[in-house]
Design a protein around this motif. Structure first.
Motif, PDB file in Angstrom:
ATOM      1  N   ALA A  74      14.771  18.969  15.044  1.00  0.00           N
ATOM      2  CA  ALA A  74      14.314  20.266  14.538  1.00  0.00           C
ATOM      3  C   ALA A  74      13.191  20.817  15.428  1.00  0.00           C
ATOM      4  CB  ALA A  74      13.839  20.143  13.092  1.00  0.00           C
ATOM      5  N   LEU A  75      12.297  19.954  15.880  1.00  0.00           N
ATOM      6  CA  LEU A  75      11.245  20.407  16.799  1.00  0.00           C
ATOM      7  C   LEU A  75      11.835  20.896  18.111  1.00  0.00           C
ATOM      8  CD1 LEU A  75       8.508  17.699  16.237  1.00  0.00           C
ATOM      9  CD2 LEU A  75       8.336  20.132  15.703  1.00  0.00           C
ATOM     10  N   GLU A  76      12.851  20.192  18.595  1.00  0.00           N
ATOM     11  CA  GLU A  76      13.507  20.612  19.835  1.00  0.00           C
ATOM     12  C   GLU A  76      14.204  21.955  19.646  1.00  0.00           C
ATOM     13  OE1 GLU A  76      15.877  17.199  20.815  1.00  0.00           O
ATOM     14  OE2 GLU A  76      14.110  16.088  21.527  1.00  0.00           O
ATOM     15  N   GLU A  77      14.739  22.197  18.467  1.00  0.00           N
ATOM     16  CA  GLU A  77      15.363  23.491  18.158  1.00  0.00           C
ATOM     17  C   GLU A  77      14.321  24.606  18.209  1.00  0.00           C
ATOM     18  OE1 GLU A  77      18.321  26.213  17.031  1.00  0.00           O
ATOM     19  OE2 GLU A  77      18.571  24.123  17.619  1.00  0.00           O
ATOM     20  N   ILE A  78      13.148  24.339  17.668  1.00  0.00           N
ATOM     21  CA  ILE A  78      12.069  25.329  17.689  1.00  0.00           C
ATOM     22  C   ILE A  78      11.629  25.617  19.117  1.00  0.00           C
ATOM     23  CG2 ILE A  78       9.615  25.669  17.129  1.00  0.00           C
ATOM     24  CD1 ILE A  78      10.178  24.165  14.486  1.00  0.00           C
ATOM     25  N   ALA A  79      11.433  24.559  19.896  1.00  0.00           N
ATOM     26  CA  ALA A  79      10.909  24.707  21.259  1.00  0.00           C
ATOM     27  C   ALA A  79      11.985  25.115  22.270  1.00  0.00           C
ATOM     28  CB  ALA A  79      10.273  23.397  21.710  1.00  0.00           C
ATOM     29  N   LYS A  80      13.225  24.937  21.910  1.00  0.00           N
ATOM     30  CA  LYS A  80      14.358  25.228  22.800  1.00  0.00           C
ATOM     31  C   LYS A  80      14.372  24.317  24.035  1.00  0.00           C
ATOM     32  CE  LYS A  80      15.810  28.622  20.274  1.00  0.00           C
ATOM     33  NZ  LYS A  80      16.606  28.240  19.143  1.00  0.00           N
ATOM     34  N   ALA A 109       2.511  18.589  20.302  1.00  0.00           N
ATOM     35  CA  ALA A 109       2.076  19.904  20.791  1.00  0.00           C
ATOM     36  C   ALA A 109       2.988  21.000  20.241  1.00  0.00           C
ATOM     37  CB  ALA A 109       2.059  19.927  22.316  1.00  0.00           C
ATOM     38  N   CYS A 110       4.296  20.746  20.231  1.00  0.00           N
ATOM     39  CA  CYS A 110       5.243  21.718  19.665  1.00  0.00           C
ATOM     40  C   CYS A 110       4.966  21.905  18.183  1.00  0.00           C
ATOM     41  CB  CYS A 110       6.673  21.239  19.885  1.00  0.00           C
ATOM     42  SG  CYS A 110       7.899  22.314  19.123  1.00  0.00           S
ATOM     43  N   PHE A 111       4.718  20.811  17.469  1.00  0.00           N
ATOM     44  CA  PHE A 111       4.433  20.898  16.039  1.00  0.00           C
ATOM     45  C   PHE A 111       3.191  21.761  15.800  1.00  0.00           C
ATOM     46  CE2 PHE A 111       2.013  19.519  12.363  1.00  0.00           C
ATOM     47  CZ  PHE A 111       2.944  19.726  11.358  1.00  0.00           C
ATOM     48  N   GLU A 112       2.126  21.487  16.519  1.00  0.00           N
ATOM     49  CA  GLU A 112       0.882  22.246  16.316  1.00  0.00           C
ATOM     50  C   GLU A 112       1.075  23.723  16.649  1.00  0.00           C
ATOM     51  OE1 GLU A 112      -1.784  21.464  14.705  1.00  0.00           O
ATOM     52  OE2 GLU A 112      -1.200  19.383  14.452  1.00  0.00           O
ATOM     53  N   GLN A 113       1.830  24.001  17.703  1.00  0.00           N
ATOM     54  CA  GLN A 113       2.080  25.386  18.098  1.00  0.00           C
ATOM     55  C   GLN A 113       2.893  26.132  17.040  1.00  0.00           C
ATOM     56  OE1 GLN A 113       4.226  25.782  21.798  1.00  0.00           O
ATOM     57  NE2 GLN A 113       3.359  27.801  22.158  1.00  0.00           N
ATOM     58  N   SER A 114       3.774  25.424  16.350  1.00  0.00           N
ATOM     59  CA  SER A 114       4.662  26.044  15.362  1.00  0.00           C
ATOM     60  C   SER A 114       4.314  25.635  13.937  1.00  0.00           C
ATOM     61  CB  SER A 114       6.113  25.638  15.665  1.00  0.00           C
ATOM     62  OG  SER A 114       6.471  26.011  16.966  1.00  0.00           O
ATOM     63  N   ARG A 115       3.139  25.101  13.737  1.00  0.00           N
ATOM     64  CA  ARG A 115       2.772  24.531  12.436  1.00  0.00           C
ATOM     65  C   ARG A 115       2.886  25.535  11.288  1.00  0.00           C
ATOM     66  NH1 ARG A 115      -1.522  19.890  11.386  1.00  0.00           N
ATOM     67  NH2 ARG A 115      -1.026  19.546   9.195  1.00  0.00           N
ATOM     68  N   ASP A 116       2.445  26.762  11.485  1.00  0.00           N
ATOM     69  CA  ASP A 116       2.531  27.754  10.405  1.00  0.00           C
ATOM     70  C   ASP A 116       3.979  27.951   9.957  1.00  0.00           C
ATOM     71  OD1 ASP A 116      -0.224  28.137  10.339  1.00  0.00           O
ATOM     72  OD2 ASP A 116      -0.144  29.839  11.714  1.00  0.00           O
ATOM     73  N   ARG A 138       1.273  13.057  12.736  1.00  0.00           N
ATOM     74  CA  ARG A 138       1.514  11.893  13.592  1.00  0.00           C
ATOM     75  C   ARG A 138       2.997  11.771  13.911  1.00  0.00           C
ATOM     76  NH1 ARG A 138       3.410   7.448  10.820  1.00  0.00           N
ATOM     77  NH2 ARG A 138       3.390   7.684   8.560  1.00  0.00           N
ATOM     78  N   TRP A 139       3.306  11.236  15.072  1.00  0.00           N
ATOM     79  CA  TRP A 139       4.664  11.052  15.556  1.00  0.00           C
ATOM     80  C   TRP A 139       5.067   9.604  15.323  1.00  0.00           C
ATOM     81  CZ3 TRP A 139       8.851  13.568  17.162  1.00  0.00           C
ATOM     82  CH2 TRP A 139       9.791  12.918  17.965  1.00  0.00           C
ATOM     83  N   ALA A 140       6.189   9.381  14.668  1.00  0.00           N
ATOM     84  CA  ALA A 140       6.752   8.047  14.467  1.00  0.00           C
ATOM     85  C   ALA A 140       8.215   8.206  14.097  1.00  0.00           C
ATOM     86  CB  ALA A 140       6.012   7.306  13.348  1.00  0.00           C
ATOM     87  N   GLU A 141       9.037   7.263  14.527  1.00  0.00           N
ATOM     88  CA  GLU A 141      10.453   7.241  14.150  1.00  0.00           C
ATOM     89  C   GLU A 141      11.171   8.549  14.491  1.00  0.00           C
ATOM     90  OE1 GLU A 141      10.471   6.295   9.981  1.00  0.00           O
ATOM     91  OE2 GLU A 141       9.108   4.623  10.273  1.00  0.00           O
ATOM     92  N   ARG A 142      10.846   9.147  15.613  1.00  0.00           N
ATOM     93  CA  ARG A 142      11.433  10.425  16.074  1.00  0.00           C
ATOM     94  C   ARG A 142      11.202  11.564  15.090  1.00  0.00           C
ATOM     95  NH1 ARG A 142      12.927  12.635  20.018  1.00  0.00           N
ATOM     96  NH2 ARG A 142      14.731  13.684  19.179  1.00  0.00           N
ATOM     97  N   ARG A 143      10.077  11.508  14.368  1.00  0.00           N
ATOM     98  CA  ARG A 143       9.702  12.578  13.442  1.00  0.00           C
ATOM     99  C   ARG A 143       8.201  12.798  13.516  1.00  0.00           C
ATOM    100  NH1 ARG A 143      11.969  10.545   7.778  1.00  0.00           N
ATOM    101  NH2 ARG A 143      11.220   8.577   8.602  1.00  0.00           N
ATOM    102  N   ARG A 173      14.067  19.709  25.105  1.00  0.00           N
ATOM    103  CA  ARG A 173      13.943  18.324  24.645  1.00  0.00           C
ATOM    104  C   ARG A 173      12.515  17.826  24.867  1.00  0.00           C
ATOM    105  NH1 ARG A 173      17.242  14.173  23.280  1.00  0.00           N
ATOM    106  NH2 ARG A 173      16.650  12.113  24.006  1.00  0.00           N
ATOM    107  N   HIS A 174      11.998  17.088  23.871  1.00  0.00           N
ATOM    108  CA  HIS A 174      10.668  16.492  23.991  1.00  0.00           C
ATOM    109  C   HIS A 174      10.798  15.094  24.568  1.00  0.00           C
ATOM    110  CE1 HIS A 174      10.156  19.449  20.670  1.00  0.00           C
ATOM    111  NE2 HIS A 174       9.248  19.835  21.533  1.00  0.00           N
TER     112      HIS A 174
END
Length: 113
Positions: free
Chosen positions: A40-46, A57-64, A15-20, A48-49
């Motif tokens: 950190a998610l923005e760093e992974i996706a290269k 969506a970025c989290f699920e794509q990079s979850r592993d 879940r998304w809350a508090e910019r995390r 801004r969300h």
């Protein structure tokens, strides 16, 4: 210390809350609450969300990858430490090569920037 993926033992919805993004992993059969920062998610996706949907969506794509980083950080945690395990952009950095002096790693990072 045995570490497990949250998805292998419990279908926990991130879940998304508090910019995390909040999620769980399992450590020794116990759920460990975790969060990864929006930066950190923005760093992974290269990029801004803009919305919670983008971040999730970025989290699920990079979850592993994210869960692997969380497991490594949990393993380094002091015995008996509890509470939320936070992942920041610095946690995503690749570790220095085995046996490399830390100063050499810092200089290499500066050159790459």
């Amino acid at each position: 210390m045995m570490l497990y993926s949250a998805r292998s033992l419990l279908p926990f919805c991130a879940r998304w809350a508090e910019r995390r993004v909040f999620f769980e992993i399992f450590v020794n059969g116990h759920a460990m609450p975790c969060a990864i920062s929006g930066a950190a998610l923005e760093e992974i996706a290269k990029h801004r969300h803009v919305t919670a949907r983008d971040a999730l969506a970025c989290f699920e794509q990079s979850r592993d990858r994210i869960e692997a980083v969380a497991r490594k950080k949990a393993h380094r945690r002091a015995e008996g430490a509890s509470g939320l395990l936070n992942l920041w952009t610095g946690d995503l950095d690749e570790p220095p090569p085995e046996g490399a002096p830390m100063m050499a790693f810092a200089v290499e990072q500066q050159r790459a920037a």
